[in-house]
Design a protein around this motif. Sequence first.
Motif, PDB file in Angstrom:
ATOM      1  N   CYS A 158      -9.554  -5.046  -3.587  1.00 33.14           N
ATOM      2  CA  CYS A 158      -8.882  -3.823  -3.128  1.00 33.14           C
ATOM      3  C   CYS A 158      -8.191  -3.114  -4.282  1.00 33.14           C
ATOM      4  O   CYS A 158      -8.223  -1.891  -4.379  1.00 33.14           O
ATOM      5  CB  CYS A 158      -7.904  -4.133  -1.994  1.00 33.14           C
ATOM      6  SG  CYS A 158      -6.583  -5.284  -2.448  1.00 33.14           S
TER       7      CYS A 158
ATOM      8  N   TYR B  53      -7.868  -4.045   5.784  1.00 40.60           N
ATOM      9  CA  TYR B  53      -7.492  -2.631   5.749  1.00 40.60           C
ATOM     10  C   TYR B  53      -8.152  -1.904   6.923  1.00 40.60           C
ATOM     11  O   TYR B  53      -9.331  -2.104   7.203  1.00 40.60           O
ATOM     12  CB  TYR B  53      -7.940  -1.983   4.439  1.00 40.60           C
ATOM     13  CG  TYR B  53      -7.189  -2.481   3.229  1.00 40.60           C
ATOM     14  CD1 TYR B  53      -6.096  -1.793   2.721  1.00 40.60           C
ATOM     15  CD2 TYR B  53      -7.581  -3.660   2.594  1.00 40.60           C
ATOM     16  CE1 TYR B  53      -5.403  -2.254   1.611  1.00 40.60           C
ATOM     17  CE2 TYR B  53      -6.895  -4.133   1.483  1.00 40.60           C
ATOM     18  CZ  TYR B  53      -5.809  -3.422   1.004  1.00 40.60           C
ATOM     19  OH  TYR B  53      -5.131  -3.895  -0.097  1.00 40.60           O
TER      20      TYR B  53
ATOM     21  N   PHE C 110      -2.491  -1.860   6.765  1.00 46.39           N
ATOM     22  CA  PHE C 110      -2.843  -3.085   6.039  1.00 46.39           C
ATOM     23  C   PHE C 110      -2.013  -4.264   6.512  1.00 46.39           C
ATOM     24  O   PHE C 110      -0.830  -4.137   6.784  1.00 46.39           O
ATOM     25  CB  PHE C 110      -2.608  -2.874   4.537  1.00 46.39           C
ATOM     26  CG  PHE C 110      -2.724  -4.136   3.721  1.00 46.39           C
ATOM     27  CD1 PHE C 110      -3.956  -4.743   3.545  1.00 46.39           C
ATOM     28  CD2 PHE C 110      -1.610  -4.716   3.137  1.00 46.39           C
ATOM     29  CE1 PHE C 110      -4.071  -5.920   2.806  1.00 46.39           C
ATOM     30  CE2 PHE C 110      -1.717  -5.893   2.385  1.00 46.39           C
ATOM     31  CZ  PHE C 110      -2.953  -6.481   2.222  1.00 46.39           C
TER      32      PHE C 110
ATOM     33  N   CYS D  96     -12.824  -4.663   1.364  1.00 43.74           N
ATOM     34  CA  CYS D  96     -12.061  -5.903   1.595  1.00 43.74           C
ATOM     35  C   CYS D  96     -12.907  -6.928   2.350  1.00 43.74           C
ATOM     36  O   CYS D  96     -13.290  -6.705   3.498  1.00 43.74           O
ATOM     37  CB  CYS D  96     -10.786  -5.614   2.371  1.00 43.74           C
ATOM     38  SG  CYS D  96      -9.868  -7.135   2.764  1.00 43.74           S
TER      39      CYS D  96
ATOM     40  N   VAL E 251     -11.295   0.111   2.740  1.00 40.16           N
ATOM     41  CA  VAL E 251     -11.567  -0.512   4.048  1.00 40.16           C
ATOM     42  C   VAL E 251     -12.884  -1.285   3.990  1.00 40.16           C
ATOM     43  O   VAL E 251     -12.983  -2.423   4.447  1.00 40.16           O
ATOM     44  CB  VAL E 251     -11.613   0.568   5.160  1.00 40.16           C
ATOM     45  CG1 VAL E 251     -12.145  -0.010   6.469  1.00 40.16           C
ATOM     46  CG2 VAL E 251     -10.225   1.178   5.372  1.00 40.16           C
TER      47      VAL E 251
ATOM     48  N   ILE F  58       0.841  -1.201   0.000  1.00 41.54           N
ATOM     49  CA  ILE F  58       0.000   0.000   0.000  1.00 41.54           C
ATOM     50  C   ILE F  58       0.869   1.241   0.000  1.00 41.54           C
ATOM     51  O   ILE F  58       2.066   1.175   0.244  1.00 41.54           O
ATOM     52  CB  ILE F  58      -0.949   0.015   1.223  1.00 41.54           C
ATOM     53  CG1 ILE F  58      -0.140  -0.095   2.529  1.00 41.54           C
ATOM     54  CG2 ILE F  58      -1.976  -1.089   1.121  1.00 41.54           C
ATOM     55  CD1 ILE F  58      -0.804   0.525   3.691  1.00 41.54           C
TER      56      ILE F  58
ATOM     57  N   VAL G 149      -3.756   4.715   6.397  1.00 43.49           N
ATOM     58  CA  VAL G 149      -4.243   3.379   6.077  1.00 43.49           C
ATOM     59  C   VAL G 149      -3.242   2.339   6.599  1.00 43.49           C
ATOM     60  O   VAL G 149      -2.033   2.494   6.470  1.00 43.49           O
ATOM     61  CB  VAL G 149      -4.502   3.214   4.559  1.00 43.49           C
ATOM     62  CG1 VAL G 149      -3.253   3.524   3.740  1.00 43.49           C
ATOM     63  CG2 VAL G 149      -4.990   1.802   4.230  1.00 43.49           C
TER      64      VAL G 149
END
Lengths: 94, 445
Positions: free
Chosen positions: A68, A48, A57, A43, A40, A26, A55
């Motif tokens: 995603c 996430y 992950f 997924c 978010v 990411i 963010v």
Amino acid sequence: MKKMSVDDKLGLNKFYPDEHNPHIEIDPDFTDEKEIMRVVKACPAELYKYENGKVIFNHEGCLECGTCRVVSGGKVVRVWHYPVGSMGIEYRQG
Amino acid sequence: MQDELQDIGKKGEVIVSDDRFDAIIVGAGLAGSTAALTLAKAGMEVLVIERGNWAGAKNVSGGRLYGHALEKILPGFAEEAPIERKITKERISLLSETAGTTIEYADESFRKPETASYSVLRSKFDKWLAEKAEAEGAMFVTGIHADEMIVKDGKVCGVKCGEEEMEADVVILADGVNSPLAQSLGMKKELAQAETAVGVKEVIGLEEKVIRDRFGLTENEGCAWMMAGYPSDGGIGGMCLYTNKESLSLALVLTTSYIGQSELSVPQLFERAKAHPVVAPLIEGGKLLEYSAHLVTEGGYNMIPTLYKDGVLLAGDAANMVINIAYTVRGMDFAIESGRLAAETVIKAKEKGDFSASTLSAYKQMLDNSFVLRDMQFHAKAPKLMEHKEIFTKYPQMAQEIFSEMYTIDGNPRRHLLKFAKPALKKAGGIFKLARIGLDANKAI
């Protein structure tokens, strides 16, 4: 049927985790809340999180669907690969 | 050579394979294994590269296989294959928040092999199909990810797996909906959000007898059930349910461009739909066996990518061969047929000794003349039909208002149908909107 958390659901799946080798990367400096929240929410494995304006992950528990990548359109998800051969989810039902 | 191939997976070893294959297939799903089976039967040397530890280990689908395509290749396959149930009962529901309007259609003719469809669990089914191809002489290497295409002078001539290069006259990419390899060749664009849905699925274990009683089935019969409305929370999508032998396949499919418009996340929407009064009793007492997710292309015919180039062909999900026409979703029969036709194309190319795009273009012609692109083109307007939001929002409500008044007997004065149906229809967008959707539906499904 009892309501289950996604974590509990993932706990029933069979994984060969590749802990130190994330197959998805990411952009940690990406801060657009609206775009992050879409990923978010998208997924299926809830991997996430949006915390303190950033963010976060974790690739472990990935169901390898590609959602995603499609939803972020190159913004949040920078690199998307499948895990290396034999690693990751192993579906026994499918 | 088999021993050498098995060594490829060992870490740190680099093996240079001198052997050239007639064809390399990436992906041991339905398209890949069907292509392998067809090529091996014709005596060709074929290698299938699968990233899962065994064929089927990475494979997921909603759950229904229309049998006709495989029936041509392996007549009577359902007698032997690990199918779950033969679908004899079709149900479709419009769900509002608190109610459901359901149509059921049951038909004896659904039992005939040439028209039958089956609920399947892909991990089991695909393993079986791969074994069939193996028995014909196809070689499978599993647990190996095909990382890159080898392209020389604009012609595909093999794949790279780690340090290992494997070459062939032709490569069939059957590596699934994401197909990073087809994308790397520029044959397939990144999946567009408006044309791509996410499917989340649970396989829910239930006793065999409970499934029979709950869905009104005899021993090997099954039910397929599509539900639109409440589950997708105003977006394009729906739920599907298929009865397996001792489990249910329950999935929520939601167009990705809608994600973010709902307050709820995809997993939350799934849990919410499972609690709907029509759905909850169906899964009551069930035990979750597996949670999975998969992308579904919904662009239909207009989303078909470049199907061939010098030395390479796309088949199945990699070629976006899926249609959603509301009352059913199809993809697996397309995968099987496209896998077979890709193999037939390769067999002809081998005879000519020419694997150029011009020779491989026969693949597109065969697909055009087959049910694959014929049916996909016939339903080309289905994605546009789904854009009528009323189908997912107002119509389930309208159905509830009409049927609720018909079936509610509480001593209050009765009203004639038109008295309450007309305002319900007006609220849902009116007669002209309904006519518009009806006309679009007529062109699409």
